[in-house]
Every structure is written in C-alpha cells, then in structure tokens.
Write a protein that holds these residues in place. Sequence first.
Motif, PDB file in Angstrom:
ATOM      1  N   SER A  33     -24.755  -5.241 -12.014  1.00  0.00           N
ATOM      2  CA  SER A  33     -23.763  -4.744 -11.047  1.00  0.00           C
ATOM      3  C   SER A  33     -23.292  -5.860 -10.125  1.00  0.00           C
ATOM      4  CB  SER A  33     -24.334  -3.590 -10.227  1.00  0.00           C
ATOM      5  OG  SER A  33     -24.594  -2.486 -11.059  1.00  0.00           O
ATOM      6  N   ALA A  34     -24.220  -6.702  -9.689  1.00  0.00           N
ATOM      7  CA  ALA A  34     -23.849  -7.834  -8.835  1.00  0.00           C
ATOM      8  C   ALA A  34     -22.974  -8.817  -9.611  1.00  0.00           C
ATOM      9  CB  ALA A  34     -25.102  -8.530  -8.305  1.00  0.00           C
ATOM     10  N   ARG A  35     -23.306  -9.041 -10.873  1.00  0.00           N
ATOM     11  CA  ARG A  35     -22.488  -9.938 -11.704  1.00  0.00           C
ATOM     12  C   ARG A  35     -21.090  -9.365 -11.917  1.00  0.00           C
ATOM     13  NH1 ARG A  35     -26.247 -12.553 -16.500  1.00  0.00           N
ATOM     14  NH2 ARG A  35     -27.164 -14.185 -15.198  1.00  0.00           N
ATOM     15  N   MET A  36     -20.981  -8.045 -12.026  1.00  0.00           N
ATOM     16  CA  MET A  36     -19.649  -7.435 -12.157  1.00  0.00           C
ATOM     17  C   MET A  36     -18.824  -7.726 -10.906  1.00  0.00           C
ATOM     18  SD  MET A  36     -20.251  -3.832 -14.261  1.00  0.00           S
ATOM     19  CE  MET A  36     -19.700  -2.917 -12.895  1.00  0.00           C
ATOM     20  N   ALA A  37     -19.434  -7.616  -9.747  1.00  0.00           N
ATOM     21  CA  ALA A  37     -18.728  -7.929  -8.498  1.00  0.00           C
ATOM     22  C   ALA A  37     -18.338  -9.404  -8.473  1.00  0.00           C
ATOM     23  CB  ALA A  37     -19.597  -7.583  -7.292  1.00  0.00           C
ATOM     24  N   MET A  38     -19.221 -10.277  -8.937  1.00  0.00           N
ATOM     25  CA  MET A  38     -18.936 -11.713  -8.950  1.00  0.00           C
ATOM     26  C   MET A  38     -17.713 -12.040  -9.803  1.00  0.00           C
ATOM     27  SD  MET A  38     -22.732 -13.417  -9.198  1.00  0.00           S
ATOM     28  CE  MET A  38     -22.168 -15.118  -9.052  1.00  0.00           C
ATOM     29  N   ARG A  39     -17.546 -11.310 -10.897  1.00  0.00           N
ATOM     30  CA  ARG A  39     -16.423 -11.582 -11.799  1.00  0.00           C
ATOM     31  C   ARG A  39     -15.071 -11.264 -11.174  1.00  0.00           C
ATOM     32  NH1 ARG A  39     -19.762  -8.642 -15.474  1.00  0.00           N
ATOM     33  NH2 ARG A  39     -21.218 -10.140 -16.357  1.00  0.00           N
ATOM     34  N   THR A  40     -15.061 -10.512 -10.071  1.00  0.00           N
ATOM     35  CA  THR A  40     -13.796 -10.152  -9.425  1.00  0.00           C
ATOM     36  C   THR A  40     -13.398 -11.135  -8.319  1.00  0.00           C
ATOM     37  OG1 THR A  40     -14.787  -8.711  -7.727  1.00  0.00           O
ATOM     38  CG2 THR A  40     -14.253  -7.702  -9.866  1.00  0.00           C
ATOM     39  N   VAL A  41     -14.273 -12.077  -8.013  1.00  0.00           N
ATOM     40  CA  VAL A  41     -14.015 -13.062  -6.959  1.00  0.00           C
ATOM     41  C   VAL A  41     -12.877 -13.993  -7.358  1.00  0.00           C
ATOM     42  CG1 VAL A  41     -15.050 -15.096  -5.844  1.00  0.00           C
ATOM     43  CG2 VAL A  41     -16.357 -12.982  -6.031  1.00  0.00           C
ATOM     44  N   LYS A  42     -12.088 -14.354  -6.375  1.00  0.00           N
ATOM     45  CA  LYS A  42     -10.983 -15.305  -6.582  1.00  0.00           C
ATOM     46  C   LYS A  42     -11.087 -16.418  -5.537  1.00  0.00           C
ATOM     47  CE  LYS A  42      -8.406 -12.609  -9.431  1.00  0.00           C
ATOM     48  NZ  LYS A  42      -9.459 -11.953 -10.126  1.00  0.00           N
ATOM     49  N   LYS A  43     -10.647 -17.593  -5.922  1.00  0.00           N
ATOM     50  CA  LYS A  43     -10.587 -18.710  -4.987  1.00  0.00           C
ATOM     51  C   LYS A  43      -9.765 -18.277  -3.768  1.00  0.00           C
ATOM     52  CE  LYS A  43      -9.261 -23.550  -4.709  1.00  0.00           C
ATOM     53  NZ  LYS A  43      -8.710 -24.695  -5.454  1.00  0.00           N
ATOM     54  N   GLY A  44     -10.302 -18.537  -2.572  1.00  0.00           N
ATOM     55  CA  GLY A  44      -9.634 -18.148  -1.335  1.00  0.00           C
ATOM     56  C   GLY A  44     -10.205 -16.884  -0.714  1.00  0.00           C
ATOM     57  N   ASP A  45     -10.953 -16.088  -1.499  1.00  0.00           N
ATOM     58  CA  ASP A  45     -11.627 -14.922  -0.926  1.00  0.00           C
ATOM     59  C   ASP A  45     -12.680 -15.398   0.062  1.00  0.00           C
ATOM     60  OD1 ASP A  45     -10.141 -13.185  -2.507  1.00  0.00           O
ATOM     61  OD2 ASP A  45     -11.750 -12.872  -3.978  1.00  0.00           O
ATOM     62  N   GLU A  46     -13.191 -14.479   0.855  1.00  0.00           N
ATOM     63  CA  GLU A  46     -14.234 -14.821   1.817  1.00  0.00           C
ATOM     64  C   GLU A  46     -15.476 -13.977   1.559  1.00  0.00           C
ATOM     65  OE1 GLU A  46     -12.134 -16.514   5.727  1.00  0.00           O
ATOM     66  OE2 GLU A  46     -11.956 -14.337   5.523  1.00  0.00           O
ATOM     67  N   ALA A  47     -16.589 -14.404   2.141  1.00  0.00           N
ATOM     68  CA  ALA A  47     -17.848 -13.684   1.948  1.00  0.00           C
ATOM     69  C   ALA A  47     -18.706 -13.764   3.198  1.00  0.00           C
ATOM     70  CB  ALA A  47     -18.609 -14.271   0.765  1.00  0.00           C
ATOM     71  N   PHE A  48     -19.258 -12.624   3.571  1.00  0.00           N
ATOM     72  CA  PHE A  48     -20.286 -12.608   4.601  1.00  0.00           C
ATOM     73  C   PHE A  48     -21.562 -13.115   3.950  1.00  0.00           C
ATOM     74  CE2 PHE A  48     -17.585  -9.010   6.033  1.00  0.00           C
ATOM     75  CZ  PHE A  48     -17.263  -9.486   7.296  1.00  0.00           C
ATOM     76  N   ILE A  49     -22.270 -13.982   4.644  1.00  0.00           N
ATOM     77  CA  ILE A  49     -23.577 -14.437   4.170  1.00  0.00           C
ATOM     78  C   ILE A  49     -24.631 -13.620   4.903  1.00  0.00           C
ATOM     79  CG2 ILE A  49     -25.165 -16.382   3.912  1.00  0.00           C
ATOM     80  CD1 ILE A  49     -22.567 -16.629   2.244  1.00  0.00           C
TER      81      ILE A  49
END
Length: 143
Positions: A33-49
């Motif tokens: 499930s986490a890998r599925m979310a990773m596949r939707t990431v695009k350059k320029g998106d942001e992420a809370f750490i």
Amino acid sequence: MATFLLKTEPDDFSYDDLVAAKREPWDGVKNPSARMAMRTVKKGDEAFIYHTGKEKAIVGLATIVSDVYADPAFPDAGETDEGLPKAPLFDVKATRRAKTPVTLKEIKADERFAEFMLVKQSRLSVMDVPKRLDTLLRKMAGL
C-alpha cells in the motif's frame, strides 16, 4: 501539487539527517500500500516528514526532487501493469523544519483527522495527505 506523509525512525534516518544529506532517495519501503502511494509521487510534490518511535510527530517538510524510479536494490522487481516500478524510489530534500511538531496524539484527538490514513492505518509508512488536512497540518506545524 500533492502532499504526502513519509514516516521514518529518527534513530535510523532523522529530519536532521535529511538536512545534512541535502538530497536522499526515500528507500526501505516494502509495504504494498505504501509503494502504491509512492508510485503516485511527482517531482515538485511535498511531504511531511514524520518521526516514528518515541516522538510520533510531524517534524518537518520536504520537497520531492525527482520523479519515481526503480530501486536499484531490487533489479528484478519488474513493473506494474501501468509501467511503473514495483519497487519505487524518489528523491527528497528538506524544505523547512516544523516550528511546532504535530504529534500523533494531537492528530488523533482532533475529529477532523478521523479518516486520515495516519489514524486509520498508522503502520503505513507512505501516504497521501488530503488537501484540507494538508492545509490544517501546515497551520498546526507553523509551516
């Protein structure tokens, strides 16, 4: 632009480590499930750490600085039916530290987060953050 939440054990790789590294591949994710979310990431998106373990808090913001690519540690992983890597990676860089870390306890206590994946499926290491929650978390964290 989308926003994600990336969880890390600070004893293994902390927000300070990300600051020092300048740019780092987000690796070590094996949950489908986490890998599925990773596949939707695009350059320029942001992420809370988000620091797991004793802290359990959002501690900073990062920018996704690459598109998704195949993890070289899993050369035989192959691709999904959509042509995306089954073992995805992307690179991140630290953007800014939270002025006020937002704890899991605070998030769970706020009914606006009842359907947030961090509350519903807390072991998931990568997840998208809905826009309305993104805005709220940024305000709470002083980002």
